[in-house]
Motif scaffolding. Structure first.
Motif, PDB file in Angstrom:
ATOM      1  N   THR A  58       0.860  -1.180   0.000  1.00 57.70           N
ATOM      2  CA  THR A  58       0.000   0.000   0.000  1.00 57.70           C
ATOM      3  C   THR A  58       0.894   1.228   0.000  1.00 57.70           C
ATOM      4  N   PRO A  59       0.699   2.117  -0.954  1.00 56.04           N
ATOM      5  CA  PRO A  59       1.534   3.328  -0.971  1.00 56.04           C
ATOM      6  C   PRO A  59       1.125   4.287   0.138  1.00 56.04           C
ATOM      7  N   PHE A  60       2.099   4.978   0.692  1.00 49.87           N
ATOM      8  CA  PHE A  60       1.811   6.034   1.658  1.00 49.87           C
ATOM      9  C   PHE A  60       1.359   7.275   0.901  1.00 49.87           C
ATOM     10  N   LYS A  65       2.789  10.462   6.191  1.00 54.43           N
ATOM     11  CA  LYS A  65       4.203  10.546   6.568  1.00 54.43           C
ATOM     12  C   LYS A  65       4.494  11.875   7.271  1.00 54.43           C
ATOM     13  N   TYR A 319       5.448   7.152  10.287  1.00 59.65           N
ATOM     14  CA  TYR A 319       4.642   6.654   9.164  1.00 59.65           C
ATOM     15  C   TYR A 319       3.349   6.078   9.743  1.00 59.65           C
ATOM     16  N   VAL A 321       0.526   3.767   9.254  1.00 58.25           N
ATOM     17  CA  VAL A 321       0.114   2.605   8.460  1.00 58.25           C
ATOM     18  C   VAL A 321      -1.377   2.401   8.694  1.00 58.25           C
TER      19      VAL A 321
ATOM     20  N   ILE B  31      10.980   6.346   1.696  1.00 58.77           N
ATOM     21  CA  ILE B  31      10.009   5.258   1.905  1.00 58.77           C
ATOM     22  C   ILE B  31       8.675   5.659   1.293  1.00 58.77           C
ATOM     23  N   THR B  32       8.141   4.808   0.460  1.00 61.54           N
ATOM     24  CA  THR B  32       6.924   5.171  -0.270  1.00 61.54           C
ATOM     25  C   THR B  32       5.757   4.218  -0.016  1.00 61.54           C
ATOM     26  N   LYS B  33       6.007   3.056   0.531  1.00 63.07           N
ATOM     27  CA  LYS B  33       4.899   2.117   0.702  1.00 63.07           C
ATOM     28  C   LYS B  33       5.210   1.132   1.824  1.00 63.07           C
ATOM     29  N   PHE B  34       4.184   0.424   2.221  1.00 64.05           N
ATOM     30  CA  PHE B  34       4.381  -0.569   3.273  1.00 64.05           C
ATOM     31  C   PHE B  34       3.774  -1.900   2.864  1.00 64.05           C
ATOM     32  N   ALA B  35       4.239  -2.918   3.507  1.00 66.35           N
ATOM     33  CA  ALA B  35       3.649  -4.245   3.386  1.00 66.35           C
ATOM     34  C   ALA B  35       3.565  -4.830   4.791  1.00 66.35           C
ATOM     35  N   LEU B  36       2.693  -5.796   4.944  1.00 62.69           N
ATOM     36  CA  LEU B  36       2.494  -6.423   6.250  1.00 62.69           C
ATOM     37  C   LEU B  36       2.832  -7.902   6.153  1.00 62.69           C
TER      38      LEU B  36
END
Lengths: 395, 222
Positions: A58-60, A65, A319, A321, B31-36
């Motif tokens: 998923t993009p931030f 941020k 960040y 989430v 940092i542009t995205k996250f994953a779980l």
């Protein structure tokens, strides 16, 4: 272009209130006529209320941020972030090799302890150790030490350390905090050192040293960064520090100078002797080695107290989430499904899938994992649960 | 009057080796995205027959202490959580039609056409990774038609990444290289396929024979 539906997608359509016909499900292309009022997969995917996409990232957004937040962090100076040092040790190995210049002071026996700070004695003319004219093999360690700190801390035209009341001193003691203990700097106004002379309580003399930064007396910035006076007094943890005698009122000049940005405490031997009695030999013409810093070490050891804090500026990024209810409810975990046919191992997950979040990975656009965070306990995720996790990254 | 539950979870992240490397090069993390992920969860601990009922199905998992984060990016985020429809009954599985690949001497080829079983999930194609490019070359046979960053698995070690070959596409051609310099009659590496839409992963062994002309006895999936 017409779109074929898998059974899963057909079920999704139904969940979105768009019944799919058997023809659509078995692969017959959907024509606009056949579709009637229903919507295509793309149309449904564009509806923020329906999630049909498959994704693992998923993009931030910009709102997720908060970057470059700087804050000041202090911690106990000594090994294990302990604030107070009560025992002091030297190393025979270090003393034998470089002990004429300085002693490394450890928190416990040198075989198991770690260096906390170094203690050195310097003399402008080489006093306290035979000079070359008296001992041809002399390396004049005290002269080297004085010159070394003079070059670092004094202005170029200044050749002599000056303490409060313009008290020039040809010799100095220096406590030099070990680099890994110091982090970025010493926390001014938050250290206290006890020095005790005399072998028996009846004749013991004690001085307690702090800096005067809390009082902001004569704050000055030198070549070595911020500079404060060392004064006699007490920190009084939980209350304001008290200064027993200001530097300007010390009869033998200020007790010393404190350079928090360098982690140096430069002590004035004249003031120390005034309060503790004579113990320094500064002659240089003989072959006798005075070991003045060794004598001061013994007094610090007798004082059994050196409390201090280090300080660093930590830059943080936060960040947020945000995991919506329809996201990340299934897992690629091998215990989640049967590898041969993909069916879910837990029957109650069919129609109501659950997953657990234990790890959050932060990625860049190149899909490189740059930072990772763990939650303290597995966080349950399902279609009726959302999660908001604030990830804080210091660097 | 009680207190509101403002239980936003706050966690502290640590930089991975890769993150430190980026900073040490003077770069920014960007940092542009996250994953779980749920690397340490064993879903067989979910007890749908718990005597205390629904709220206790996950009690074993939820009370399990979680390990600290590791800075080694090759050892974490192995099992990613994935967004799929609520009615999902089967997880996406990758298939290329065989469970191992055997190639003859230099120039022998095999076409690799990954499919995601149970899903139309090739919008972003697949990432194909040959762990040792000294043995085989990897070419894209059918492209995705848009720019897609490969999903490099974090569990490849640095030494493996240095000699690996990564391509994104919908189908690929695997071509054997000259391996006569090696003393054994064959060499082995792995081909990993990752679904860029689903994160589903499969890895199969690739054997390259030094002297055999063509090898077509690939093992069918049992």
């Amino acid at each position: 272009m017409a779109k074929r539906l898998t059974p899963i997608q057909a079920a999704t359509l139904e969940a979105a209130g768009v019944p799919a016909t058997p023809e659509q499900i078995d692969g017959t292309p959907i024509t606009p006529a056949a579709r009637g009022t229903s919507r295509s997969i793309q149309e449904i995917a564009a509806d923020p209320g329906v999630t049909t996409e498959m994704k693992v990232f998923t993009p931030f957004t910009a709102d997720d941020k908060v970057l470059n937040m700087s804050r000041r962090v202090t911690a106990g100076m000594w090994t294990g972030n302990t604030g107070s040092l009560y025992t002091f040790f030297t190393s025979s190995v270090q003393s034998a090799s470089s002990g004429y210049w300085y002693y490394d002071i450890y928190n416990s026996a040198a075989s198991t302890g770690e260096v906390q700070f170094a203690l050195a004695y310097g003399h402008k003319d080489g006093g306290g150790y035979p000079v070359i004219s008296a001992l041809n093999t002399s390396k004049e360690p005290t002269k080297a030490i004085y010159a070394q700190y003079r070059n670092i801390l004094l202005d170029p035209e200044d050749e002599t350390f000056s303490f409060a009341n313009s008290w020039d001193s040809d010799h100095i003691f220096v406590l030099n905090i070990q680099r890994s203990r110091l982090k970025q700097k010493m926390d001014a106004g938050n250290w206290e050192l006890h020095i005790v002379s005399g072998s028996s309580p009846a004749v013991q003399k004690t001085i307690k040293l702090i800096d005067d930064s809390g009082q902001k007396f004569d704050q000055a910035v030198s070549l070595g960064g911020r500079k404060y006076n060392v004064v006699s007094g007490s920190l009084n943890v939980g209350a304001a520090a008290t200064i027993k005698t200001t530097a300007a009122n010390e009869p033998a000049g200020g007790m010393g100078l404190f350079y928090p940005d360098r982690g140096f405490i430069v002590l004035n031997p004249h003031a120390l002797e005034y309060h503790l009695g004579r113990f320094i030999s500064s002659g240089s013409a003989t072959t006798a080695i005075a070991n003045n810093h060794g004598k001061l070490y013994k007094m610090i050891e007798s004082g059994s107290y050196f409390t201090a804090r280090n300080e660093e500026i930590v830059t943080s990024a936060h960040y947020f989430v945000r995991v919506k209810n329809k996201e990340y409810n299934l897992s690629n975990n091998p215990t989640y499904y049967t590898s041969s046919d993909g069916s879910l191992n837990v029957s109650t997950f069919i129609g109501d899938p659950h997953s657990y979040i234990t790890t959050i990975g932060l990625y860049n656009d190149s899909n490189e994992l740059l930072a990772v965070a763990k939650v303290s306990t597995p966080l349950l995720k399902s279609f009726d649960r959302e999660a908001l996790i604030k990830v804080k990254l210091d660097y | 009057m009680g207190y509101l539950d403002n239980s936003t979870v706050t966690v502290e992240a640590i930089l991975t080796k890769k993150g430190r490397e980026v900073l040490s090069r003077g770069g920014t993390l960007n940092i542009t995205k996250f994953a779980l992920a749920d690397d340490e969860v064993d879903y067989s601990l979910w007890q749908a027959d718990h005597p205390l009922g629904t709220n206790y199905y996950g009690t074993i998992i939820e009370n399990m202490p979680v390990l600290e984060a590791t800075p080694d990016e090759t050892q974490t985020m192995r099992y990613k959580l994935v967004t799929l429809p609520k009615q999902t009954t089967k997880m996406p599985l990758l298939s290329i039609g065989f469970s191992s690949i055997q190639l003859g001497k230099v120039g022998d080829t095999v076409l690799v056409q990954p499919k995601t079983r149970f899903y139309e999930a090739d919008t972003y194609g697949y990432t194909a990774i040959v762990e040792n490019s000294n043995y085989v070359d990897l070419q894209v046979k059918s492209t995705v038609g848009q720019s897609v960053v490969p999903l490099i698995p974090s569990f490849l070690r640095d030494d493996e990444l240095n000699q690996s070959l990564v391509k994104v596409g919908k189908s690929f051609t695997l071509i054997s290289k000259d391996v006569t310099a090696y003393t054994s009659t064959f060499v082995k590496t792995n081909l990993t396929i990752i679904g860029n839409d689903t994160g589903a992963t499969m890895t199969i062994p690739v054997t390259v024979y030094r002297d055999r002309i063509r090898v077509r006895d690939m093992e069918a999936i049992s």
